[in-house]
Each structure stands twice: as C-alpha cells, then as structure tokens.
Design a protein around this motif. Sequence first.
Motif, PDB file in Angstrom:
ATOM      1  N   SER A  88       0.822  -1.220   0.000  1.00 19.74           N
ATOM      2  CA  SER A  88       0.000   0.000   0.000  1.00 19.74           C
ATOM      3  C   SER A  88       0.853   1.266   0.000  1.00 19.74           C
ATOM      4  O   SER A  88       0.494   2.264  -0.625  1.00 19.74           O
ATOM      5  N   GLU A  89       2.002   1.235   0.675  1.00 23.76           N
ATOM      6  CA  GLU A  89       2.851   2.437   0.696  1.00 23.76           C
ATOM      7  C   GLU A  89       3.567   2.670  -0.636  1.00 23.76           C
ATOM      8  O   GLU A  89       4.101   3.748  -0.885  1.00 23.76           O
ATOM      9  N   GLU A  90       3.582   1.671  -1.516  1.00 23.86           N
ATOM     10  CA  GLU A  90       4.217   1.821  -2.831  1.00 23.86           C
ATOM     11  C   GLU A  90       3.241   2.336  -3.893  1.00 23.86           C
ATOM     12  O   GLU A  90       3.670   2.735  -4.963  1.00 23.86           O
ATOM     13  N   LEU A  91       1.962   2.321  -3.597  1.00 24.99           N
ATOM     14  CA  LEU A  91       0.965   2.762  -4.570  1.00 24.99           C
ATOM     15  C   LEU A  91       0.879   4.284  -4.599  1.00 24.99           C
ATOM     16  O   LEU A  91       1.102   4.944  -3.576  1.00 24.99           O
ATOM     17  N   PRO A  92       0.522   4.876  -5.739  1.00 23.14           N
ATOM     18  CA  PRO A  92       0.403   6.335  -5.810  1.00 23.14           C
ATOM     19  C   PRO A  92      -0.756   6.827  -4.949  1.00 23.14           C
ATOM     20  O   PRO A  92      -1.778   6.158  -4.810  1.00 23.14           O
ATOM     21  N   LYS A  93      -0.562   7.981  -4.368  1.00 20.14           N
ATOM     22  CA  LYS A  93      -1.594   8.568  -3.503  1.00 20.14           C
ATOM     23  C   LYS A  93      -2.595   9.397  -4.296  1.00 20.14           C
ATOM     24  O   LYS A  93      -3.703   9.604  -3.865  1.00 20.14           O
ATOM     25  N   LYS A  94      -2.187   9.912  -5.439  1.00 13.17           N
ATOM     26  CA  LYS A  94      -3.060  10.735  -6.277  1.00 13.17           C
ATOM     27  C   LYS A  94      -3.223  10.053  -7.630  1.00 13.17           C
ATOM     28  O   LYS A  94      -2.370   9.275  -8.048  1.00 13.17           O
ATOM     29  N   ALA A  95      -4.303  10.372  -8.307  1.00 15.54           N
ATOM     30  CA  ALA A  95      -4.534   9.801  -9.627  1.00 15.54           C
ATOM     31  C   ALA A  95      -3.439  10.253 -10.588  1.00 15.54           C
ATOM     32  O   ALA A  95      -3.001  11.404 -10.552  1.00 15.54           O
ATOM     33  N   LEU A  96      -3.000   9.333 -11.435  1.00 19.59           N
ATOM     34  CA  LEU A  96      -1.937   9.650 -12.382  1.00 19.59           C
ATOM     35  C   LEU A  96      -2.527  10.183 -13.678  1.00 19.59           C
ATOM     36  O   LEU A  96      -3.628   9.841 -14.070  1.00 19.59           O
TER      37      LEU A  96
END
Length: 196
Positions: free
Chosen positions: A118-126
């Motif tokens: 989960s910490e490797e996933l982007p926090k904002k939409a790309l």
Amino acid sequence: MLPRLRKHMDKEQMLTGIYTTKWFLQCFIDRTPFTLTLRLWDIYMLEGEKLLTAFAYAALKIHRKRLLKLQLEDLREFIQEDLGETFYLPDDTVVEHLQTAMSELRSKKLDFPPPAKSEELPKKALGLERPVLLLPLQPDPSTLELQHQPEKESPKTTPPPPPSTKTALLLLLGRLRSPIIPLAGPSPRCYRPQTP
C-alpha cells in the motif's frame, strides 16, 4: 534460483542494477545480437512483460559457468558488451532456453512481481493535469506608474511584472483555481514624452 552465481556476483559487488537497467528499459536492445533482439520483441508482444525477467534469468542461467569465473570488470564487460555482439548460442537454442525459464518461473509463481504494498501505490490519480487559465497581462492600476523614456533611446524590452498582490493572495488562499500565466505582449507600462 542460482545461489552460487548470486553469491559470486555479491562477492564481486556486481549489483543487478548495473546490468538489468538497460536490459529492462530497452527490452534488450544493444544487449543482445540484433537477430535475437527481434525474436525477443516478438515474444514480448505475445507474452508481455514477463519476458523481461524470464530472459534475464535465462541469460544468467545459460552463461552461469562463465560468469562464475569472471571478476567484476570482466563480469560487466561480458554482460553489457560481449553478449550484445554474440550470445554464443544460436537464436533458436536461446529461445528454447527462454521457454524453459518461463515455465520454471511460472511453476514457482515468479513470472510476475508480487502485488505492490500500500505504501508503494500512488496517492493521487496519475495522468491528470490541472487546467491553466491563460489571460493577457493587464496593468494593475494601483501600481501603475508613469515613466519617462527619452526619445533618443530605443525602447527596452522588460520582463513582465510579477502578478499583482491581489492575484498572489488569491493563489495563496486557494481561491483562484489555476495560476494566471501572462501571455507575451507589450509591456504594461505607460510612457509619456518628456515635456520641455
């Protein structure tokens, strides 16, 4: 999967990032002979990105005996340069080794990387862009000064002034949705001829 080779590469400080970066980013172009590269690209179109790790594994497995005998600089030269000129095997044989490697990795569920944490996933939409509002630069009446320019000198181009205080405050407070970018145009300053 190749413990002796891994131990030797670690001892020689041959990090995987040294050679796999160009393998993966360029899909083996200039790192394998051109005819083999074309075959790899065909397989990539058919199988997808799992080809990258499978071929890296196959290449190391095919040449492991030679790699175990080499020191750091020779390892680098062999992996990055020598294999780009000749793979020391016919292309058909290399593709057969690749198929075996893909089957082996698939059976051990190593053909794809594990899901991201989960910490490797982007926090904002790309891929989303904020719209930018383009307005012509208008002089701010509160800061507009009349300046004198002698007739003998040619007018100098001056950079556009910074945004007005009101615009800057609106940007800071977040009330203005997108920044105002001034368009190129005449300087907002007024010039008056000198009177005698």
